[in-house]
Design an enzyme around this catalytic site. Structure first.
Site, PDB file in Angstrom:
ATOM      1  N   SER A 173     -13.633   2.934  -3.346  1.00  0.00           N
ATOM      2  CA  SER A 173     -12.826   2.944  -2.902  1.00  0.00           C
ATOM      3  C   SER A 173     -11.067   3.110  -3.032  1.00  0.00           C
ATOM      4  CB  SER A 173     -12.997   1.353  -3.130  1.00  0.00           C
ATOM      5  OG  SER A 173     -12.316   0.741  -4.226  1.00  0.00           O
ATOM      6  N   ASN A 231      -7.183   7.786   4.513  1.00  0.00           N
ATOM      7  CA  ASN A 231      -5.992   7.122   5.521  1.00  0.00           C
ATOM      8  C   ASN A 231      -4.668   8.679   5.772  1.00  0.00           C
ATOM      9  OD1 ASN A 231      -5.443   4.295   6.174  1.00  0.00           O
ATOM     10  ND2 ASN A 231      -6.258   4.189   4.306  1.00  0.00           N
ATOM     11  N   ARG A 279      -9.729   5.623   0.245  1.00  0.00           N
ATOM     12  CA  ARG A 279      -9.040   5.372   0.827  1.00  0.00           C
ATOM     13  C   ARG A 279      -7.501   5.707   1.178  1.00  0.00           C
ATOM     14  NH1 ARG A 279      -7.938   0.339  -2.142  1.00  0.00           N
ATOM     15  NH2 ARG A 279      -9.831  -0.244  -1.597  1.00  0.00           N
TER      16      ARG A 279
END
Lengths: 281, 156
Positions: free
Chosen positions: A204, A212, A208
């Site tokens: 994660s 992004n 992440r």
């Protein structure tokens, strides 16, 4: 990137794909320019991330030589406030004392922020300059390369494992897999659940940040396409101002995003390592 | 995603960067900030101590002044007493000295008087012997008439 590819309608996908391809050297696929085996180096990613790391070290070193204890100057004040901010985060979320956590958190925050900041440089500028030097592919944002984000998250994961074993002992850490979270009657489920929980941490973290920044870069590319895809002529009068306004809006919003992503990576690292160093689980 | 040498390069960069950030940024700056914090705390403590010291010194000064005033009053009192004593002593000694002088003078006068009387007596007896011998035209033996002469001198 040359303008000829953006001018035709079919070039849109090609334009975006071209932008999202790393400068790969070594063992790369000759058609897709993707890494084919272990021996493939994304030269652009490595170059920009190393350059930014060097920037951090050089600026820090120069600052360190002219430290003022009594009356700090402007830049020293700025750096001190960043340090205070990071130290405050560590104090708030990390139980106990550890000399590694704060420098680690500071490194993550500064480096990730600077690498993310490369996203705010106009998308075509550096690739265009590179094309004059004969470099065909250039991806300037190191955090849009999974190798960078996963490298950091895996390093953090290694630290998580190290501190887990150091605090709980190898047996204690093993017990956590067996008896957590549902007690001693459903050991197989516990093993799966805890393994997922532990593996989700680095995944994660890395995904992440990558997601992004990749999405942000993509939006910049799409905005850049608005002007590029319009035919030379009347349409430009309408389309170019639209592109400028949209680009500016996304740029301003993206300043928030890059800071937030750097902050999240830092805070989650502190939290994960804090969990690893607490023995009662 | 392939695991490539890029990943390895990034891990190495990350670890090295952590080391350098700790060495050239975090350590010096936090050390400096700690030193500054200590300096400020020390300064405040010193200021607090200075104020307390000043208060103590003021109190002490007041005490010293009070003591000095008391001592000065005592000294003045003593001096006054002493001076009056000296004056009294001087008076007394002068008086006794004067008495002594007067007494000595009186004694001397008396002695002189007695001496004169004695001389007179002697002279009178001599004159009486001389007068009597002239009258009798004859040598008088002083020894033979000593009792007579003595009586005569005693009558003067």
């Amino acid at each position: 990137m040359s303008a000829s590819e953006g001018s035709s309608g079919g070039g849109t996908v090609e334009y975006i794909q071209h932008h999202l391809t790393n400068l790969c050297v070594g063992d790369c696929d000759p058609v897709t320019h993707k890494a084919a085996s272990f021996w493939a180096l994304h030269l652009d990613t490595v170059f920009f991330s190393y350059a930014l790391a060097a920037l951090i070290i050089i600026v820090s070193w120069r600052l360190g030589r002219s430290l003022q204890t009594d009356v700090p100057s402007g830049f020293q004040n700025f750096v001190e406030s960043i340090l205070d901010f990071v130290a405050q985060q560590v104090r708030d979320t990390f139980p106990g004392k550890n000399p590694l956590i704060a420098p680690l958190a500071l490194t993550i925050f500064l480096w990730v922020w600077l690498m993310n900041f490369m996203d705010l440089i106009p998308v075509d500028l550096l690739p265009l300059l590179a094309s004059f030097l004969g470099i065909g592919y250039l991806k300037v944002v190191p955090t849009t390369d999974l190798s960078t984000t996963m490298a950091m998250s895996l390093t953090v994961f290694a630290l998580i494992l190290y501190y887990n074993i150091k605090t709980k002992g190898l047996i204690g850490y093993g017990k956590m897999f067996l008896f957590h979270p549902f007690g001693k009657f459903v050991i197989p489920i516990n093993i799966v659940m805890t393994a997922i929980e532990e593996l989700a941490k680095p995944l994660s973290l890395g995904l992440r940040l990558f997601g992004n920044m990749f999405a942000g870069e993509l939006v910049f590319l799409l905005i850049a396409l608005i002007g590029g895809s319009a035919a030379i002529g009347f349409g430009l009068l309408l389309v170019v101002p639209l592109q400028v306004v949209l680009d500016l809006a996304w740029l301003i919003f993206h300043i928030l995003v890059i800071t937030l992503q750097a902050f999240i990576f830092m805070v989650l690292t502190i939290v994960y390592l804090g969990m690893a160093t607490t023995s009662d689980h | 995603m392939n695991i490539t040498v890029t990943l390895l390069a990034q891990v190495i960069a990350f670890v090295v960067l952590i080391y350098f950030v700790n060495k050239v940024l975090w350590k010096p700056l936090t050390d400096m900030m700690d030193a500054r914090q200590k300096k400020i705390a020390d300064g405040l403590a010193a200021a607090e101590k200075g104020i307390k010291d000043q208060e103590l010194a003021e109190k002490k000064a007041l005490d010293v002044i009070g003591e000095a005033k008391k001592q000065a009053a005592e000294i003045v009192g003593l001096a006054q007493k002493r001076s009056s004593e000296i004056v009294d002593d001087a008076k007394n000694s002068a008086k006794s000295e004067a008495e002594k002088i007067v007494h000595a003078a009186n004694t001397e006068i008396e002695q002189e008087l007695n001496r004169a009387k004695e001389q007179l007596r002697k002279d009178v007896s001599a004159v009486a012997v001389a007068g009597a011998s002239k009258i009798l035209k004859k040598e008088i033996n002083a020894n033979e008439h000593a009792d007579l002469l003595k009586d005569l001198a005693a009558q003067i």
